[in-house]
Design a protein around this motif. Structure first.
Motif, PDB file in Angstrom:
ATOM      1  N   GLN A  66       0.819  -1.207   0.000  1.00 29.44           N
ATOM      2  CA  GLN A  66       0.000   0.000   0.000  1.00 29.44           C
ATOM      3  C   GLN A  66       0.856   1.261   0.000  1.00 29.44           C
ATOM      4  O   GLN A  66       0.453   2.296   0.515  1.00 29.44           O
TER       5      GLN A  66
ATOM      6  N   MET B  72      -3.928   4.587   3.019  1.00 29.36           N
ATOM      7  CA  MET B  72      -5.023   3.706   3.396  1.00 29.36           C
ATOM      8  C   MET B  72      -6.339   4.440   3.203  1.00 29.36           C
ATOM      9  O   MET B  72      -6.368   5.665   3.110  1.00 29.36           O
TER      10      MET B  72
ATOM     11  N   ARG C  74      -8.351  -1.989   1.674  1.00 28.94           N
ATOM     12  CA  ARG C  74      -7.082  -1.809   0.995  1.00 28.94           C
ATOM     13  C   ARG C  74      -7.254  -0.979  -0.269  1.00 28.94           C
ATOM     14  O   ARG C  74      -8.314  -0.961  -0.872  1.00 28.94           O
TER      15      ARG C  74
END
Length: 152
Positions: free
Chosen positions: A83, A96, A102
């Motif tokens: 991420q 995030m 996700r």
């Protein structure tokens, strides 16, 4: 047990997760765009051979090469398991969603495109919004419901 929908780091209401994020974003930006420029070199070689194979038609990709490489770079890294892009990981931040899900490939690409559009239309001064908006979010973060958090 699947970690697919688990948050990357701390809860969105923990103030420590947002401390110093703006300055880290600047350094991550510089690192990432240097990497994108380096990735354009092998991509240019591939486009050259593609142009030879397609009798010159592939060479029409050269004007859009930087954009294509950047879209793939950010889509695959920010939308990947970490991420975060390599520049973000180097400075200790990740992206995030506020709902804890996700970031996927498409969201990462749209995030980057909105960044480019907002900066070109509204001038880079729009980045000053991060100084006044909660959690140091920028305008494109607000539009997508994302936030940058510290991972350390």
């Amino acid at each position: 047990m699947s970690f697919e929908n688990q948050p990357v780091v701390a809860a969105p209401d923990d103030w420590r997760a947002y401390s110093g994020v703006l300055s880290r974003r600047i350094f991550a930006f510089v690192i990432d765009y240097l990497l994108v420029l380096l990735l354009c070199i092998p991509a240019a070689v591939v486009v050259f051979f593609l142009g030879v194979i397609t009798l010159g038609l592939g060479w029409f990709l050269y004007p859009a090469l930087f954009v294509i490489v950047a879209l793939l770079y950010f889509g695959m890294t920010v939308g990947g398991r970490a991420q975060a892009s390599p520049g973000m990981r180097a400075v200790g931040i990740a992206m995030m969603r506020l709902d804890g899900r996700r970031i996927d490939f498409l969201t990462a690409v749209v995030h980057m495109v909105l960044f480019w559009i907002l900066n070109s239309v509204l001038t880079p001064l729009i980045l000053l919004a991060g100084l006044f908006i909660e959690r140091s979010r920028l305008v494109h973060d607000l539009l997508l419901g994302t936030v940058m958090v510290r991972t350390d």
